[in-house]
Design an enzyme around this catalytic site. Structure first.
Site, mmCIF file in Angstrom:
data_model
loop_
_atom_site.group_PDB
_atom_site.id
_atom_site.type_symbol
_atom_site.label_atom_id
_atom_site.label_comp_id
_atom_site.label_asym_id
_atom_site.label_seq_id
_atom_site.Cartn_x
_atom_site.Cartn_y
_atom_site.Cartn_z
ATOM 1 N N ASP A 93 -2.860 32.139 4.677
ATOM 2 C CA ASP A 93 -3.519 32.941 5.347
ATOM 3 C C ASP A 93 -4.603 32.315 6.193
ATOM 4 O O ASP A 93 -4.850 31.000 6.054
ATOM 5 C CB ASP A 93 -4.374 33.765 4.653
ATOM 6 C CG ASP A 93 -5.542 33.487 3.800
ATOM 7 O OD1 ASP A 93 -5.095 32.250 2.950
ATOM 8 O OD2 ASP A 93 -6.618 33.748 3.804
ATOM 9 N N LYS B 220 1.079 18.324 2.755
ATOM 10 C CA LYS B 220 0.530 17.742 3.966
ATOM 11 C C LYS B 220 0.099 16.427 3.385
ATOM 12 O O LYS B 220 -1.105 16.294 2.960
ATOM 13 C CB LYS B 220 -0.885 18.425 4.569
ATOM 14 C CG LYS B 220 -0.531 19.570 5.265
ATOM 15 C CD LYS B 220 -1.908 20.306 5.632
ATOM 16 C CE LYS B 220 -1.869 21.705 6.388
ATOM 17 N NZ LYS B 220 -3.273 22.070 6.501
ATOM 18 N N ASP C 228 -2.389 20.285 -0.105
ATOM 19 C CA ASP C 228 -3.109 19.517 1.051
ATOM 20 C C ASP C 228 -4.301 18.467 0.412
ATOM 21 O O ASP C 228 -3.699 17.528 0.269
ATOM 22 C CB ASP C 228 -4.290 20.746 1.701
ATOM 23 C CG ASP C 228 -5.249 20.444 2.726
ATOM 24 O OD1 ASP C 228 -4.378 19.930 3.752
ATOM 25 O OD2 ASP C 228 -6.270 20.861 2.712
ATOM 26 N N SER C 229 -5.526 18.821 -0.222
ATOM 27 C CA SER C 229 -6.246 17.793 -0.786
ATOM 28 C C SER C 229 -5.574 17.214 -1.889
ATOM 29 O O SER C 229 -5.802 16.142 -2.526
ATOM 30 C CB SER C 229 -7.605 17.985 -0.767
ATOM 31 O OG SER C 229 -7.670 18.835 -1.805
ATOM 32 N N THR D 234 -6.621 21.697 -5.913
ATOM 33 C CA THR D 234 -6.098 22.539 -6.502
ATOM 34 C C THR D 234 -4.861 22.478 -7.593
ATOM 35 O O THR D 234 -5.324 22.620 -8.741
ATOM 36 C CB THR D 234 -5.767 23.935 -5.483
ATOM 37 O OG1 THR D 234 -6.527 24.018 -4.386
ATOM 38 C CG2 THR D 234 -5.098 25.024 -6.289
ATOM 39 N N LEU D 235 -3.960 21.757 -7.377
ATOM 40 C CA LEU D 235 -2.804 21.399 -8.091
ATOM 41 C C LEU D 235 -3.161 20.611 -9.369
ATOM 42 O O LEU D 235 -3.192 20.798 -10.602
ATOM 43 C CB LEU D 235 -1.738 21.133 -7.297
ATOM 44 C CG LEU D 235 -0.818 21.868 -6.847
ATOM 45 C CD1 LEU D 235 0.357 21.396 -6.224
ATOM 46 C CD2 LEU D 235 -0.467 23.125 -7.724
ATOM 47 N N ASP E 225 1.622 27.633 -2.448
ATOM 48 C CA ASP E 225 1.929 27.890 -1.158
ATOM 49 C C ASP E 225 1.891 26.345 -0.389
ATOM 50 O O ASP E 225 3.204 25.823 0.282
ATOM 51 C CB ASP E 225 1.228 28.650 -0.215
ATOM 52 C CG ASP E 225 -0.246 28.467 -0.144
ATOM 53 O OD1 ASP E 225 -0.581 27.527 -0.914
ATOM 54 O OD2 ASP E 225 -0.875 29.168 0.431
ATOM 55 N N ARG F 47 -0.580 36.742 6.429
ATOM 56 C CA ARG F 47 0.173 36.175 5.044
ATOM 57 C C ARG F 47 1.764 37.030 5.272
ATOM 58 O O ARG F 47 2.590 36.528 4.480
ATOM 59 C CB ARG F 47 -0.175 36.868 3.960
ATOM 60 C CG ARG F 47 -1.556 36.200 3.452
ATOM 61 C CD ARG F 47 -2.004 36.672 2.163
ATOM 62 N NE ARG F 47 -3.267 36.324 1.702
ATOM 63 C CZ ARG F 47 -3.995 35.165 1.041
ATOM 64 N NH1 ARG F 47 -3.160 34.252 0.893
ATOM 65 N NH2 ARG F 47 -5.450 35.250 0.827
HETATM 66 P P1 IMP Z 1 -5.802 21.782 -1.601
HETATM 67 O O1 IMP Z 1 -6.631 22.050 -2.809
HETATM 68 O O2 IMP Z 1 -6.862 21.019 -0.769
HETATM 69 O O3 IMP Z 1 -4.549 21.006 -1.998
HETATM 70 O O4 IMP Z 1 -5.643 23.017 -0.990
HETATM 71 C C1 IMP Z 1 -4.666 23.924 -1.534
HETATM 72 C C2 IMP Z 1 -4.726 25.133 -1.143
HETATM 73 O O5 IMP Z 1 -5.547 25.344 0.376
HETATM 74 C C3 IMP Z 1 -3.737 26.053 -0.676
HETATM 75 O O6 IMP Z 1 -3.297 26.552 -2.043
HETATM 76 C C4 IMP Z 1 -4.136 26.730 0.413
HETATM 77 O O7 IMP Z 1 -4.653 28.329 -0.237
HETATM 78 C C5 IMP Z 1 -4.930 26.350 1.074
HETATM 79 N N1 IMP Z 1 -4.806 25.404 2.467
HETATM 80 C C6 IMP Z 1 -4.515 24.228 2.461
HETATM 81 N N2 IMP Z 1 -3.861 24.051 3.652
HETATM 82 C C7 IMP Z 1 -3.809 25.423 4.334
HETATM 83 C C8 IMP Z 1 -2.924 25.788 5.814
HETATM 84 O O8 IMP Z 1 -2.691 24.989 6.652
HETATM 85 N N3 IMP Z 1 -2.933 27.146 5.754
HETATM 86 C C9 IMP Z 1 -3.356 28.182 4.882
HETATM 87 N N4 IMP Z 1 -4.168 27.713 3.768
HETATM 88 C C10 IMP Z 1 -4.238 26.243 3.420
HETATM 89 MG MG MG Z 2 -4.052 28.720 -2.172
#
Ligand code: IMP
Ligand code: MG
Length: 185
Positions: free
Chosen positions: A162, A134, A106-107, A110-111, A103, A168
């Site tokens: 969510d 982001k 962010d940081s 995860t990817l 979806d 969702r």
């Molecule tokens: P990352 O590992 O920080 O890139 O985060 C990715 C995961 O954080 C996404 O798959 C989302 O599940 C969750 N996430 C990050 N930002 C948001 C947001 O604004 N709304 C909801 N979920 C978010």
């Molecule tokens: Mg996620």
């Protein structure tokens, strides 16, 4: 039950669908028929992946679908920073072109973790696609190959995303009004 009236739209349903068509066109130019797998990140990626899958088929591709689970968020808006991965597939990814679908990035944790994990399964290539990006929040060195919309550092819900497992179902991306979040104390 959390109502849609608690949210403020940021990206409309129409804008989302239009952008997914463009992404499918772009992706289709880089993948070939026959050995493509959409690796859908649960839970947030499932609605985006469902629409993207059908648009990719419209562009002549025939991706298989597998699911991978990442948990990095608790019940609220704060990430725990740690990514746990579990994969529910016996599919051999050897020689496959993998497209990870989530979806939002962010940081980037995860990817990045997903990608490192999937490389151990000997695919021929891995690319990634998120509906939202982001960029200002990136903490690790990872760039997503296809992103639908860049958004600022705000927490969004809907279209699979969510807040504490709510919202969702919204067909659009929106923000939750602060006084309506009803977060557990
Ligand atoms: P990352 O590992 O920080 O890139 O985060 C990715 C995961 O954080 C996404 O798959 C989302 O599940 C969750 N996430 C990050 N930002 C948001 C947001 O604004 N709304 C909801 N979920 C978010
Ligand atoms: Mg996620």
């Amino acid at each position: 039950m959390k109502e849609a009236s608690n949210t403020k739209p940021l990206i409309s349903e129409l804008e989302i669908h239009h952008r997914i068509s463009q992404l499918a066109k772009e992706i289709a130019g880089n993948f070939s028929v026959g050995n493509m797998v959409l690796m859908v990140v649960l839970k947030g990626g499932f609605i985006f992946a469902a629409d993207l899958l059908r648009r990719l088929h419209g562009r002549g591709l025939d991706p298989a679908v597998e699911f991978i689970r990442a948990s990095s968020y608790g019940e609220g808006e704060k990430s725990t920073g740690k990514v746990e991965i579990s994969i529910d597939t016996s599919r051999d990814l050897k020689g496959m072109q993998v497209l990870i679908v989530d979806d939002i990035i962010d940081s980037g944790r995860t990817l990045k973790a997903m990608s490192e994990y999937i490389w151990t399964k000997s695919p021929v290539s891995i690319q990634s696609c998120t509906l939202l990006d982001k960029p200002s929040r990136r903490e690790v060195d990872f760039s997503v190959d296809y992103a639908g919309f860049e958004i600022p550092d705000i927490f969004v819900v809907g279209y699979g995303l969510d807040l504490g497992q709510n919202f969702r179902f919204l067909p659009f991306i929106g923000t939750v009004e602060a006084d309506k979040q009803n977060k557990p104390k």
